[in-house]
Design a protein around this motif. Structure first.
Motif, PDB file in Angstrom:
ATOM      1  N   ASP A  43      10.745   6.499   5.359  1.00 41.42           N
ATOM      2  CA  ASP A  43      11.443   5.603   4.443  1.00 41.42           C
ATOM      3  C   ASP A  43      11.337   4.155   4.932  1.00 41.42           C
ATOM      4  N   LYS A  44      11.326   3.227   3.988  1.00 43.80           N
ATOM      5  CA  LYS A  44      11.225   1.796   4.260  1.00 43.80           C
ATOM      6  C   LYS A  44       9.950   1.465   5.034  1.00 43.80           C
ATOM      7  N   ALA A  45       8.874   2.124   4.666  1.00 40.40           N
ATOM      8  CA  ALA A  45       7.590   1.869   5.309  1.00 40.40           C
ATOM      9  C   ALA A  45       6.644   1.228   4.318  1.00 40.40           C
ATOM     10  N   TRP A  46       5.684   0.477   4.839  1.00 40.97           N
ATOM     11  CA  TRP A  46       4.640  -0.039   3.961  1.00 40.97           C
ATOM     12  C   TRP A  46       3.307   0.082   4.659  1.00 40.97           C
ATOM     13  N   ALA A  47       2.275   0.214   3.864  1.00 41.11           N
ATOM     14  CA  ALA A  47       0.917   0.310   4.394  1.00 41.11           C
ATOM     15  C   ALA A  47       0.049  -0.711   3.695  1.00 41.11           C
ATOM     16  N   ALA A  48      -0.800  -1.374   4.448  1.00 40.19           N
ATOM     17  CA  ALA A  48      -1.734  -2.349   3.880  1.00 40.19           C
ATOM     18  C   ALA A  48      -3.117  -1.728   3.831  1.00 40.19           C
ATOM     19  N   ILE A  49      -3.756  -1.824   2.681  1.00 39.66           N
ATOM     20  CA  ILE A  49      -5.112  -1.313   2.501  1.00 39.66           C
ATOM     21  C   ILE A  49      -6.022  -2.499   2.220  1.00 39.66           C
ATOM     22  N   VAL A  50      -7.000  -2.691   3.080  1.00 38.65           N
ATOM     23  CA  VAL A  50      -7.945  -3.803   2.934  1.00 38.65           C
ATOM     24  C   VAL A  50      -9.312  -3.218   2.626  1.00 38.65           C
ATOM     25  N   SER A  51      -9.831  -3.486   1.435  1.00 43.48           N
ATOM     26  CA  SER A  51     -11.125  -2.938   1.036  1.00 43.48           C
ATOM     27  C   SER A  51     -12.247  -3.906   1.385  1.00 43.48           C
ATOM     28  N   THR A  52     -13.435  -3.371   1.551  1.00 40.60           N
ATOM     29  CA  THR A  52     -14.602  -4.193   1.863  1.00 40.60           C
ATOM     30  C   THR A  52     -15.421  -4.502   0.618  1.00 40.60           C
ATOM     31  N   GLU A  53     -15.038  -3.924  -0.525  1.00 37.65           N
ATOM     32  CA  GLU A  53     -15.737  -4.159  -1.787  1.00 37.65           C
ATOM     33  C   GLU A  53     -14.708  -4.316  -2.898  1.00 37.65           C
ATOM     34  N   ASP A  54     -15.011  -5.173  -3.861  1.00 40.42           N
ATOM     35  CA  ASP A  54     -14.144  -5.297  -5.041  1.00 40.42           C
ATOM     36  C   ASP A  54     -14.161  -4.004  -5.857  1.00 40.42           C
ATOM     37  N   ASP A  55     -13.079  -3.784  -6.590  1.00 43.33           N
ATOM     38  CA  ASP A  55     -12.940  -2.624  -7.481  1.00 43.33           C
ATOM     39  C   ASP A  55     -13.073  -1.296  -6.735  1.00 43.33           C
ATOM     40  N   THR A  56     -12.571  -1.265  -5.504  1.00 44.47           N
ATOM     41  CA  THR A  56     -12.503  -0.004  -4.765  1.00 44.47           C
ATOM     42  C   THR A  56     -11.342   0.825  -5.306  1.00 44.47           C
ATOM     43  N   GLU A  57     -11.614   2.074  -5.664  1.00 47.93           N
ATOM     44  CA  GLU A  57     -10.581   2.948  -6.221  1.00 47.93           C
ATOM     45  C   GLU A  57      -9.857   3.669  -5.076  1.00 47.93           C
ATOM     46  N   VAL A  58      -8.538   3.528  -5.038  1.00 45.32           N
ATOM     47  CA  VAL A  58      -7.707   4.137  -3.995  1.00 45.32           C
ATOM     48  C   VAL A  58      -6.779   5.157  -4.646  1.00 45.32           C
ATOM     49  N   THR A  59      -6.750   6.367  -4.117  1.00 48.55           N
ATOM     50  CA  THR A  59      -5.874   7.423  -4.624  1.00 48.55           C
ATOM     51  C   THR A  59      -4.886   7.818  -3.535  1.00 48.55           C
ATOM     52  N   LEU A  60      -3.609   7.767  -3.859  1.00 48.62           N
ATOM     53  CA  LEU A  60      -2.550   8.166  -2.940  1.00 48.62           C
ATOM     54  C   LEU A  60      -1.996   9.512  -3.386  1.00 48.62           C
ATOM     55  N   HIS A  61      -2.090  10.511  -2.515  1.00 46.30           N
ATOM     56  CA  HIS A  61      -1.567  11.848  -2.802  1.00 46.30           C
ATOM     57  C   HIS A  61      -0.249  12.041  -2.048  1.00 46.30           C
TER      58      HIS A  61
END
Length: 332
Positions: free
Chosen positions: A302-320
């Motif tokens: 709880d009260k956590a955050w994650a940063a996702i930095v992509s190396t290409e534009d329009d990278t599709e990220v799926t969170l399960h």
């Protein structure tokens, strides 16, 4: 009956690709969240809450900090220390590297040429040792810092972790061996709470003269000392052996790319990430783009955050998360 203990302030870590992580079955307090990504990204996670975990997890965490099981090992390392904001607490400052020998005894040499600092020691197999460094090893000068690299050489495989601590602030990072350094990096720095505190970016050069291109990202940042910093406009610097290059500014360096002719170490962070009521210096050594992955497993708190930095534009990220999944596009 399981005994439980409350851990103070924060736990923060760089998150590695799923296929490079081992998870202890005894740490059942964490609920892992798989993240599936189409495209290479870097994921870092910050947990801003007090953690309540069982003794097994505490033991594993303690061992990881002291001995660093699972850290990359090698015989040659370069690193540096990013500047803390608390200049008035130099008497309470401590810079350390924690060295852990692996399967055999190791003769280790630590050197900072700009300070005339040199220390040799012997580590027994499987043992760790905290080694203090002079406070002046912390970078302060904007841009070029000649011969300022902290150089660590060993006769056998070791792992290295660095710590920069002052009164009520401090952080640490795993130091990657030279063979795991790279020539292309995508930078992430968290946003601080105060405009008087700096986002930090440092490049540490190895043993050869090196041309380095810095390509500013789209995040807004005002670089100190009048350096022109414009999105997409390449800044080229040439560094002599074992020289560090420090950039400080108000805002964020996220999205900036580093490209070099020869491998370098890159560290990034911020002087003031306000996780509690106090500013916290935070920093990490960044992985090169070539080592990034597409599948990650995150512990969910709880009260956590994650940063996702992509190396290409329009990278599709799926969170399960459980039976649910969400998708979004990520930009560089």
């Amino acid at each position: 009956m399981k005994h439980r203990r409350r851990l103070s302030r924060r736990t923060r870590s760089l998150t590695y690709p799923f296929n490079s992580v081992s998870v202890s079955s005894s740490c059942r307090s964490f609920r892992p969240i798989p993240v599936i990504i189409h495209g290479r990204v870097n994921v870092s996670a910050t947990f801003t809450t007090l953690l309540v975990i069982n003794n097994a997890c505490i033991a594993v965490t303690s061992i990881a900090i002291r001995v660093c099981h699972g850290c990359s090992t090698g015989k040659e390392f370069i690193t540096t220390f990013l500047p803390d904001y608390r200049k008035s607490f130099k008497d309470k400052q401590s810079l350390h590297v924690v060295l852990t020998a692996q399967g055999s005894d190791a003769n280790v040499h630590i050197k900072v040429a700009s300070l005339g600092f040199s220390k040799q020691l012997t580590l027994s197999a499987g043992k760790s040792q905290w080694v203090p460094l002079p406070p002046q090893a912390e970078l302060q000068q904007q841009f070029v810092n000649a011969n300022s690299a902290v150089r660590i050489s060993s006769s056998a495989e070791i792992s290295v972790v660095s710590f920069n601590q002052r009164y009520r602030t401090g952080d640490g990072t795993v130091v990657s061996p030279n063979e795991e350094l790279g020539t292309h990096f995508m930078v992430f720095t968290p946003k601080g709470r105060f405009f008087t505190m700096d986002a930090l970016l440092a490049i540490v050069n190895g043993d050869s003269r090196n041309r380095i291109d810095i390509i500013p990202g789209g995040a807004k940042v005002k670089v100190n000392d009048g350096l022109k910093w414009s999105h997409g406009k390449v800044l080229t610097v040439t560094l002599e052996p074992f020289t560090s290059f420090l950039v400080r500014g108000q805002g964020s360096f996220t999205g900036t790319q580093i490209r070099s002719q020869r491998p370098v170490a890159v560290l990034a962070g911020h002087q003031c990430l306000l996780l509690t009521s106090w500013c916290e210096l935070v920093y990490e050594q960044l992985p090169p783009v070539a080592s990034l992955g597409k599948e990650y497993l995150l512990p969910w708190i709880d009260k956590a955050w994650a940063a996702i930095v992509s190396t290409e534009d329009d990278t599709e990220v799926t969170l399960h998360r459980g039976s649910r999944s969400t998708k979004q596009l990520s930009q560089m």
